[in-house]
Design a protein around this motif. Structure first.
Motif, mmCIF file in Angstrom:
data_model
loop_
_atom_site.group_PDB
_atom_site.id
_atom_site.type_symbol
_atom_site.label_atom_id
_atom_site.label_comp_id
_atom_site.label_asym_id
_atom_site.label_seq_id
_atom_site.Cartn_x
_atom_site.Cartn_y
_atom_site.Cartn_z
ATOM 1 N N MET A 128 42.648 35.826 46.806
ATOM 2 C CA MET A 128 43.837 36.629 46.673
ATOM 3 C C MET A 128 44.786 36.008 45.637
ATOM 4 O O MET A 128 45.308 36.713 44.783
ATOM 5 N N PHE A 129 45.003 34.675 45.730
ATOM 6 C CA PHE A 129 45.912 34.029 44.786
ATOM 7 C C PHE A 129 45.368 34.098 43.364
ATOM 8 O O PHE A 129 46.121 34.262 42.414
ATOM 9 N N TYR A 130 44.050 33.972 43.243
ATOM 10 C CA TYR A 130 43.443 34.042 41.916
ATOM 11 C C TYR A 130 43.685 35.419 41.292
ATOM 12 O O TYR A 130 44.035 35.531 40.118
ATOM 13 N N VAL A 131 43.487 36.450 42.068
ATOM 14 C CA VAL A 131 43.691 37.814 41.569
ATOM 15 C C VAL A 131 45.158 38.023 41.203
ATOM 16 O O VAL A 131 45.465 38.584 40.149
ATOM 17 N N LEU A 132 46.063 37.567 42.048
ATOM 18 C CA LEU A 132 47.488 37.734 41.767
ATOM 19 C C LEU A 132 47.943 36.953 40.538
ATOM 20 O O LEU A 132 48.949 37.301 39.920
ATOM 21 N N SER A 133 47.196 35.914 40.176
ATOM 22 C CA SER A 133 47.585 35.125 39.015
ATOM 23 C C SER A 133 47.079 35.728 37.709
ATOM 24 O O SER A 133 47.388 35.238 36.634
ATOM 25 N N GLY A 134 46.318 36.803 37.796
ATOM 26 C CA GLY A 134 45.747 37.437 36.609
ATOM 27 C C GLY A 134 46.769 38.211 35.800
ATOM 28 O O GLY A 134 47.876 38.524 36.266
ATOM 29 N N PRO A 135 46.410 38.533 34.578
ATOM 30 C CA PRO A 135 47.335 39.230 33.681
ATOM 31 C C PRO A 135 47.725 40.631 34.153
ATOM 32 O O PRO A 135 48.807 41.118 33.825
#
Length: 70
Positions: free
Chosen positions: A1-8
């Motif tokens: 979830m955090f990885y996805v939220l950190s995306g552009p």
């Protein structure tokens, strides 16, 4: 979830205070993925060397964090 939220694609929705921690997390995931891919392409001796180097870097980072003034 955090990885996805950190995306552009979520850049416009992120609050300013979360920008740096999420960016750092994303970079750490990318670095770990590179290490894993390299380990798959390497022999057992190189894998052990990578693990020791990673532990050494983590130790240095943790030590620096403790010594920084708060």
């Amino acid at each position: 979830m955090f990885y996805v939220l950190s995306g552009p694609s979520f850049e416009h929705m992120r609050p300013a205070f979360a920008e740096k921690p999420l960016h750092d997390y994303r970079m750490a995931v990318h670095e770990a993925a590179k290490d894993v891919m390299f380990a798959f392409d390497s022999g057992p001796v190189q894998v052990m060397t990578l693990r020791i180097e990673r532990m050494r870097r983590q130790y240095i980072d943790d030590k620096l964090r403790l010594e920084l003034p708060r």
